[in-house]
Enzyme design. Structure first.
Site, PDB file in Angstrom:
ATOM      1  N   SER A   1      54.349  29.667 -89.942  1.00 11.93           N
ATOM      2  CA  SER A   1      55.386  30.444 -90.639  1.00 11.93           C
ATOM      3  C   SER A   1      56.688  30.583 -89.864  1.00 11.93           C
ATOM      4  O   SER A   1      57.700  31.007 -90.433  1.00 11.93           O
ATOM      5  CB  SER A   1      54.856  31.841 -90.992  1.00 11.93           C
ATOM      6  OG  SER A   1      53.973  31.774 -92.076  1.00 11.93           O
TER       7      SER A   1
ATOM      8  N   LYS B   1      59.669  28.968 -91.331  1.00 11.85           N
ATOM      9  CA  LYS B   1      60.422  29.592 -92.432  1.00 11.85           C
ATOM     10  C   LYS B   1      61.849  29.947 -92.028  1.00 11.85           C
ATOM     11  O   LYS B   1      62.746  29.937 -92.874  1.00 11.85           O
ATOM     12  CB  LYS B   1      59.679  30.831 -92.932  1.00 11.85           C
ATOM     13  CG  LYS B   1      58.336  30.510 -93.577  1.00 11.85           C
ATOM     14  CD  LYS B   1      57.510  31.759 -93.851  1.00 11.85           C
ATOM     15  CE  LYS B   1      56.153  31.388 -94.455  1.00 11.85           C
ATOM     16  NZ  LYS B   1      55.264  32.545 -94.629  1.00 11.85           N
TER      17      LYS B   1
ATOM     18  N   TYR C   1      56.819  22.240 -97.864  1.00 11.62           N
ATOM     19  CA  TYR C   1      56.380  23.493 -97.242  1.00 11.62           C
ATOM     20  C   TYR C   1      55.174  23.259 -96.331  1.00 11.62           C
ATOM     21  O   TYR C   1      55.145  23.729 -95.181  1.00 11.62           O
ATOM     22  CB  TYR C   1      56.041  24.519 -98.324  1.00 11.62           C
ATOM     23  CG  TYR C   1      55.427  25.787 -97.793  1.00 11.62           C
ATOM     24  CD1 TYR C   1      56.208  26.758 -97.180  1.00 11.62           C
ATOM     25  CD2 TYR C   1      54.049  26.008 -97.888  1.00 11.62           C
ATOM     26  CE1 TYR C   1      55.640  27.924 -96.680  1.00 11.62           C
ATOM     27  CE2 TYR C   1      53.480  27.168 -97.395  1.00 11.62           C
ATOM     28  CZ  TYR C   1      54.274  28.120 -96.789  1.00 11.62           C
ATOM     29  OH  TYR C   1      53.704  29.269 -96.282  1.00 11.62           O
TER      30      TYR C   1
ATOM     31  N   TYR D   1      55.307  39.631 -90.768  1.00 15.34           N
ATOM     32  CA  TYR D   1      54.451  39.908 -91.918  1.00 15.34           C
ATOM     33  C   TYR D   1      54.534  41.395 -92.278  1.00 15.34           C
ATOM     34  O   TYR D   1      55.588  42.011 -92.131  1.00 15.34           O
ATOM     35  CB  TYR D   1      53.012  39.455 -91.644  1.00 15.34           C
ATOM     36  CG  TYR D   1      52.888  37.994 -91.287  1.00 15.34           C
ATOM     37  CD1 TYR D   1      53.451  37.011 -92.102  1.00 15.34           C
ATOM     38  CD2 TYR D   1      52.200  37.582 -90.151  1.00 15.34           C
ATOM     39  CE1 TYR D   1      53.333  35.668 -91.785  1.00 15.34           C
ATOM     40  CE2 TYR D   1      52.071  36.232 -89.841  1.00 15.34           C
ATOM     41  CZ  TYR D   1      52.645  35.283 -90.658  1.00 15.34           C
ATOM     42  OH  TYR D   1      52.529  33.949 -90.347  1.00 15.34           O
TER      43      TYR D   1
ATOM     44  N   VAL E   1      50.549  32.029 -88.048  1.00 19.97           N
ATOM     45  CA  VAL E   1      49.115  32.290 -87.928  1.00 19.97           C
ATOM     46  C   VAL E   1      48.420  31.377 -86.924  1.00 19.97           C
ATOM     47  O   VAL E   1      47.246  31.574 -86.618  1.00 19.97           O
ATOM     48  CB  VAL E   1      48.401  32.210 -89.298  1.00 19.97           C
ATOM     49  CG1 VAL E   1      48.874  33.319 -90.210  1.00 19.97           C
ATOM     50  CG2 VAL E   1      48.562  30.838 -89.930  1.00 19.97           C
TER      51      VAL E   1
END
Length: 318
Positions: free
Chosen positions: A72, A75, A200, A252, A270
């Site tokens: 992530s 992102k 993605y 998160y 993660v």
């Protein structure tokens, strides 16, 4: 390097080693992200820290050269790409700017919001929507564009696809598919859904080290200027947007707690990676694959908290 500078560098290294070892036992309280099968093959005892300072100095302790996938943390890179391609008004008409109290892969928030717009670019739905906006003739060209950007920042030509993780992501990505197809049905995604998903999955599967993360963090800390050059790679406005989103939504649904305890923009993945930014001072990269139930490196968070306290990095510290 003169003796005085060498002594200072060794002192900093000793401090980081002390912080790392003081927090190593937290590893036992976490677990690997086994819902992506390939991530379950990581060594849970891996732990490393790199700090890249504004003066060009880089100090690493622990397992800093071990490769892992960015997950992530990608992102923030795809957000930069989309902002460069379209500008902030267009991007934030597709995704919101608000933090979320729900898990990063939540379906319910996307369905229940009147606009059906993802709350921010750093949850899965938002990141898939952002990936759909990156310009390029095809997925290969878009992915190469991102990798070239990362290579220019890190200098690491091994910043590329981990195919085994990519295949694992793709095979287990049904929830992400449901998010993407829902957004297609509501008009949030206007391009090909499978291409957006494929990009993605690829972005999450880029291999990096925590030293790479620290260099990316330093790039942002210095306002989008690469080390060794005064040529701006990213506008200050884009950096401001990205750091603001990281500060409020980067960890998160533990972002509020991290803002209170750590107080710097950060983004986790993660796989156990954490990228943090102390504006005008340093970029920080941490790896610790044992994660908590929110998806954050359990020892890595404690390490980052100690670094913030030791060097008074919290944005509101005196």
């Amino acid at each position: 390097m003169n003796n005085k500078l060498k002594e200072v560098k060794e002192m900093k290294r000793d401090e980081l080693e002390e912080i790392l070892e003081a927090n190593r036992y937290y590893i036992r309280g976490g677990k690997l992200a086994n819902y992506i099968p390939e991530l379950a093959n990581a060594n849970p005892n891996t732990l490393g820290i790199t700090i890249a300072y504004s003066n060009g100095e880089i100090i690493s302790v622990g397992n800093c050269e071990e490769m892992f996938t960015i997950q992530s943390i990608s992102k923030i890179i795809s957000l930069i790409m989309a902002l460069q391609d379209h500008g902030h008004e267009k991007v934030f008409s597709i995704v919101g700017m608000e933090s979320s109290g729900e898990p990063f892969n939540s379906v319910s928030e996307l369905e229940t919001k009147e606009s059906h717009k993802p709350l921010n670019p750093l949850i899965n739905a938002g990141a898939i929507a952002v990936a759909s906006m990156i310009k390029g003739q095809n997925v290969n060209e878009r992915f190469s564009k991102v990798c070239q950007f990362l290579y220019r920042i890190t200098g690491n030509e091994n910043v590329t696809l981990n195919r085994r993780v990519y295949e694992s992501e793709r095979e287990t990505g049904d929830r992400n598919r449901s998010l993407a197809y829902f957004m297609k049905s509501t008009g949030v995604i206007k391009s090909d859904v499978e291409e957006a998903l494929d990009l993605y999955f690829r972005l999450c599967s880029i291999s990096v080290t925590c030293s790479d993360l620290a260099k990316i963090g330093l790039f942002l800390a210095m306002g989008g200027i690469g080390q060794g050059s005064q040529l701006k790679k990213v506008s200050p406005e884009i950096v401001q947007f990205v750091l603001s989103i990281m500060l409020t939504a980067g960890m998160y649904n533990q972002s509020g707690e991290c803002m209170m305890k750590i107080g710097v923009p950060a983004k986790s993945g993660v796989s156990g990676g954490i990228l943090a930014v102390a504006p005008n001072q340093m970029g920080i990269g941490i790896i610790g694959p044992s994660i908590n139930d929110k998806g954050n490196s359990i020892a890595g968070l404690k390490i980052l908290e100690d670094i913030s306290r030791r060097y008074k990095l919290h944005l509101f510290s005196k």
